[in-house]
Design a protein around this motif. Structure first.
Motif, PDB file in Angstrom:
ATOM      1  N   GLY A  16     -10.977 -13.000   3.330  1.00 41.32           N
ATOM      2  CA  GLY A  16     -11.598 -11.897   4.061  1.00 41.32           C
ATOM      3  C   GLY A  16     -10.751 -11.476   5.254  1.00 41.32           C
ATOM      4  N   ARG A  17     -10.328 -12.456   6.048  1.00 47.30           N
ATOM      5  CA  ARG A  17      -9.470 -12.159   7.197  1.00 47.30           C
ATOM      6  C   ARG A  17      -8.130 -11.600   6.741  1.00 47.30           C
ATOM      7  NH1 ARG A  17     -10.641 -13.941  12.235  1.00 47.30           N
ATOM      8  NH2 ARG A  17     -12.553 -15.149  12.484  1.00 47.30           N
ATOM      9  N   PHE A  18      -7.592 -12.157   5.660  1.00 44.87           N
ATOM     10  CA  PHE A  18      -6.286 -11.711   5.192  1.00 44.87           C
ATOM     11  C   PHE A  18      -6.316 -10.237   4.764  1.00 44.87           C
ATOM     12  CE2 PHE A  18      -3.172 -11.116   1.759  1.00 44.87           C
ATOM     13  CZ  PHE A  18      -2.008 -11.464   2.425  1.00 44.87           C
ATOM     14  N   PHE A  19      -7.320  -9.868   3.960  1.00 43.95           N
ATOM     15  CA  PHE A  19      -7.386  -8.487   3.471  1.00 43.95           C
ATOM     16  C   PHE A  19      -7.756  -7.513   4.593  1.00 43.95           C
ATOM     17  CE2 PHE A  19      -7.984 -10.673  -0.710  1.00 43.95           C
ATOM     18  CZ  PHE A  19      -6.833 -10.174  -1.294  1.00 43.95           C
ATOM     19  N   MET A  20      -8.592  -7.955   5.535  1.00 43.04           N
ATOM     20  CA  MET A  20      -8.883  -7.097   6.687  1.00 43.04           C
ATOM     21  C   MET A  20      -7.624  -6.899   7.529  1.00 43.04           C
ATOM     22  SD  MET A  20     -11.883  -5.863   6.631  1.00 43.04           S
ATOM     23  CE  MET A  20     -11.964  -5.240   8.296  1.00 43.04           C
ATOM     24  N   GLY A  21      -6.845  -7.964   7.671  1.00 37.87           N
ATOM     25  CA  GLY A  21      -5.584  -7.863   8.406  1.00 37.87           C
ATOM     26  C   GLY A  21      -4.633  -6.885   7.740  1.00 37.87           C
ATOM     27  N   THR A 183       6.148  -9.357   7.682  1.00 37.31           N
ATOM     28  CA  THR A 183       6.628  -8.953   6.354  1.00 37.31           C
ATOM     29  C   THR A 183       5.775  -7.833   5.783  1.00 37.31           C
ATOM     30  OG1 THR A 183       7.488 -11.175   5.900  1.00 37.31           O
ATOM     31  CG2 THR A 183       7.107  -9.754   4.015  1.00 37.31           C
ATOM     32  N   LEU A 184       4.452  -7.998   5.842  1.00 37.45           N
ATOM     33  CA  LEU A 184       3.556  -6.948   5.363  1.00 37.45           C
ATOM     34  C   LEU A 184       3.747  -5.657   6.151  1.00 37.45           C
ATOM     35  CD1 LEU A 184       0.254  -8.999   4.823  1.00 37.45           C
ATOM     36  CD2 LEU A 184       1.789  -8.107   3.063  1.00 37.45           C
ATOM     37  N   SER A 185       3.828  -5.806   7.476  1.00 32.59           N
ATOM     38  CA  SER A 185       4.010  -4.632   8.332  1.00 32.59           C
ATOM     39  C   SER A 185       5.329  -3.934   8.027  1.00 32.59           C
ATOM     40  CB  SER A 185       3.960  -5.048   9.806  1.00 32.59           C
ATOM     41  OG  SER A 185       4.062  -3.925  10.648  1.00 32.59           O
ATOM     42  N   MET A 186       6.391  -4.715   7.804  1.00 32.51           N
ATOM     43  CA  MET A 186       7.700  -4.146   7.507  1.00 32.51           C
ATOM     44  C   MET A 186       7.655  -3.357   6.193  1.00 32.51           C
ATOM     45  SD  MET A 186      11.269  -6.116   6.648  1.00 32.51           S
ATOM     46  CE  MET A 186      10.598  -6.708   5.096  1.00 32.51           C
ATOM     47  N   ILE A 187       7.062  -3.951   5.173  1.00 35.44           N
ATOM     48  CA  ILE A 187       7.006  -3.290   3.865  1.00 35.44           C
ATOM     49  C   ILE A 187       6.237  -1.975   3.962  1.00 35.44           C
ATOM     50  CG2 ILE A 187       6.101  -3.486   1.518  1.00 35.44           C
ATOM     51  CD1 ILE A 187       6.658  -6.530   1.734  1.00 35.44           C
TER      52      ILE A 187
END
Length: 620
Positions: A16-21, A183-187
């Motif tokens: 839940g936290r991961f997908f909200m992030g 990494t997610l933000s960069m992509i």
């Protein structure tokens, strides 16, 4: 990344936290990419307004201003709600231009404020998630520590085990939090920026982005050098810290041997090595920012040069150049972070590999039943042989004896004869190499492991006290112990009178390993810790070695009453501690060489009598 796959269960646990992030990362970057559009429209609007103003001043009534497309909806709302707020006629032209510029500035501020909110929440989800996983992983490692047997701790150094739960887990957390988030933000940011740039002008996009891959490779190379040198610095720092710790811990020995000057020279030498390695790290670090600035500057220069040519050719507006420069700066950190993130992942991979290897280690000593049982106290060793697996040394060789319930047994022998190994086998810290250890006629392996240890009051040869109150140390073996039980156990161990003379009495906090108590006091606190459990079996492993014979006599007299109806084993190198035992076993080179009462053994003229005579001479 295969070792890091172990962490996927935690990602799922906190999905839940991961997908909200991830959602906050996407939304934050949407506003991040949209902000330069406002800047572009603002510049194009101002350029158009300046041109229109010049025409108005020249007497031209028919002028047009390219209104910012990004603000058309807001501008229209303001025009309808506040008539005259935006009216590009000759009389109100200047004020209308100022109003539109103000709207652009306010919109720019609002967009970055919203982006800041999403940035806050992406850290509150992903970084906080990494802290939760760190907490769970540390608990998992610590729980596994509790399950492992004594043999494991003999094979591994304490420092290595501490690194698993501190340094290694922390490196894994850096992967779970910053590495994943960046990494997610960069992509997401790269995809969004490149799509917007390509839609505006493909050629300009290629020129603008061409230096960034070189920057990524250069940063990765510099980061690799920095990581390697950083590891060397940390290793040297650890060596330096260990040296200081040992010197401080053994300061009395250092001073008594007058070795201060020697250790000063050793410290200077190690400090010089640390300084040199640190300076090499600083030199590598000094190249980090210049590489980024150089290649970002090159990318900006290409954007301005190629963009200016396109502006003059009428292919793009001047605002597009500024928009692309903004995107170059937006993409700088994602490209620069590739080397840093890769380093974090490599470190986490190595750390998780060590953690996985540790977590896969199964304890050699396991309980095959979960059913607790009542222990009476009959003990039997049947042809027991034990060899230390690390060295192959035989500690016990084909020993057999039986101790009846309620019997008091003394065990004596020279140093290294195998006395303490008998205690370790009885506690099932180890399993015998051959033969069987029996309690109440049942093989120890078939008993519930913790039921056995719960019913044995063990006082080890090397006393270990925890850094808490004396009362807490005495009550250590019980979940709940009231003050009266603690004091009763202390009186039976002949330590109560010492404790009440301390300023804080039973609430006195002990230093590391009970350093503020004498050797004899520590041993007696340890005896009280064993007695408070009211066990069926008492096991004293040379626990009176640090007290004088008079105190020993007091303690033994108090323990005689305690030992009634309990199976008691007293291991000692002093005959005075065991001579009143029902039977005495003499161990030599891992074998049982004599057994009998004190008087029977003296009459045999064997090893026991030899030890007795030597101790009499020593006392005289």
């Amino acid at each position: 990344m295969k070792n890091l796959q172990y962490l996927n269960k935690y990602f799922w646990k906190y999905r839940g936290r991961f997908f909200m992030g991830f959602l906050f990362i996407v939304l934050g970057n949407l506003f991040n990419v949209y902000a330069p559009v406002l800047v572009r429209d603002g510049i194009d609007f101002l350029a158009s307004a300046i041109s229109a103003s010049e025409k108005l001043n020249a007497g031209n009534e028919a002028v047009e201003v390219a209104k910012p497309a990004s603000l058309m909806a807001i501008a229209s709302w303001f025009s309808s709600t506040f008539p005259g707020f935006i009216s590009l006629n000759k009389n109100s032209f200047a004020s209308s231009i100022a109003h539109i510029a103000l709207l652009l500035a306010v919109a720019y501020f609002v967009i970055y404020a919203i982006k800041g909110v999403f940035l806050f929440y992406q850290r509150q989800t992903i970084i906080v998630m990494s802290r939760y996983i760190e907490y769970d992983l540390k608990n998992e490692v610590y729980d596994h520590y509790q399950k492992l047997d004594a043999a494991f701790y003999k094979r591994h150094r304490t420092g290595d085990l501490m690194n698993r739960i501190s340094e290694d887990v922390n490196r894994v957390r850096m992967y779970l939090g910053p590495a994943v988030m960046y990494t997610l933000s960069m992509i997401v940011l790269v995809i969004m920026c490149v799509v917007v740039m390509l839609r505006i002008d493909v050629e300009l996009t290629l020129y603008t982005l061409s230096p960034l891959p070189f920057m990524m490779v250069a940063i990765f190379y510099v980061s690799t050098i920095m990581n390697r040198r950083s590891e060397r610095v940390q290793t040297q720092q650890s060596k330096l810290s260990t040296m200081v710790q040992e010197t401080i811990s053994g300061v009395r020995v250092v001073k008594s041997f007058h070795r201060e000057e020697h250790f000063e020279k050793e410290f200077d030498k190690e400090s010089a090595l640390y300084k040199n390695k640190l300076l090499r790290l600083v030199r590598a670090d000094a190249a980090f920012m210049p590489v980024i600035v150089l290649l970002v500057g090159l990318s900006t220069a290409l954007t301005v040069y190629v963009g200016a040519n396109k502006v003059m050719a009428g292919e793009i507006s001047a605002g597009v150049i500024v928009q692309f420069v903004f995107y170059v700066n937006l993409l700088t950190w994602p490209f620069a972070s590739v080397g840093w993130v890769t380093s974090l992942v490599q470190k986490a991979e190595a750390s998780q590999e060590r953690i996985n290897a540790f977590l896969k280690t199964e304890p050699e000593i396991q309980s095959i039943t979960e059913e607790e049982e009542k222990i009476e106290g009959t003990i039997e060793f049947k042809n027991v042989t034990y060899k230390f697996p690390e060295s192959g040394i035989t500690a016990l060789n084909n020993i057999s004896f039986k101790i009846k319930q309620g019997e008091k047994i003394g065990i004596i022998g020279r140093t290294g004869s195998g006395k303490s190994t008998i205690a370790s086998l009885l506690l099932r810290l180890y399993d015998p190499s051959e033969g069987a250890v029996m309690i109440d006629g049942k093989n120890l392996k078939q008993h519930h492991l913790y039921s056995i240890r719960k019913n044995i009051g063990y006082v080890p040869q090397e006393v270990f006290l925890f850094s808490e109150s004396i009362a807490g140390n005495i009550a250590f073996g019980m979940d709940h112990a009231d003050e009266s039980k603690i004091k009763d156990a202390a009186q039976r161990a002949d330590i109560h009178n010492n404790i009440i003379n301390f300023p804080q009495q039973y609430n006195t906090l002990l230093g590391e390993r009970g350093i503020n108590l004498s050797g004899g006091q520590k041993q007696r606190v340890s005896i009280a810790r064993a007695l408070i459990k009211n066990p069926r079996i008492l096991l004293f492993d040379d626990c009176l070695s640090a007290v004088d014979t008079q105190t020993e006599a007091h303690i033994l007299a108090a323990l005689n009453e305690e030992m009634k109806e309990k199976t008691s084993i007293i291991i000692s190198h002093r005959i005075s501690s065991i001579k009143s035992a029902d039977r005495i076993m003499v161990i030599d080179k891992g074998a049982l060489v004599e057994i009998g009462t004190h008087d029977e053994l003296l009459s045999k003229n064997g090893l026991y009598k030899s030890l007795w005579e030597k101790q009499l001479v020593a006392e005289d």
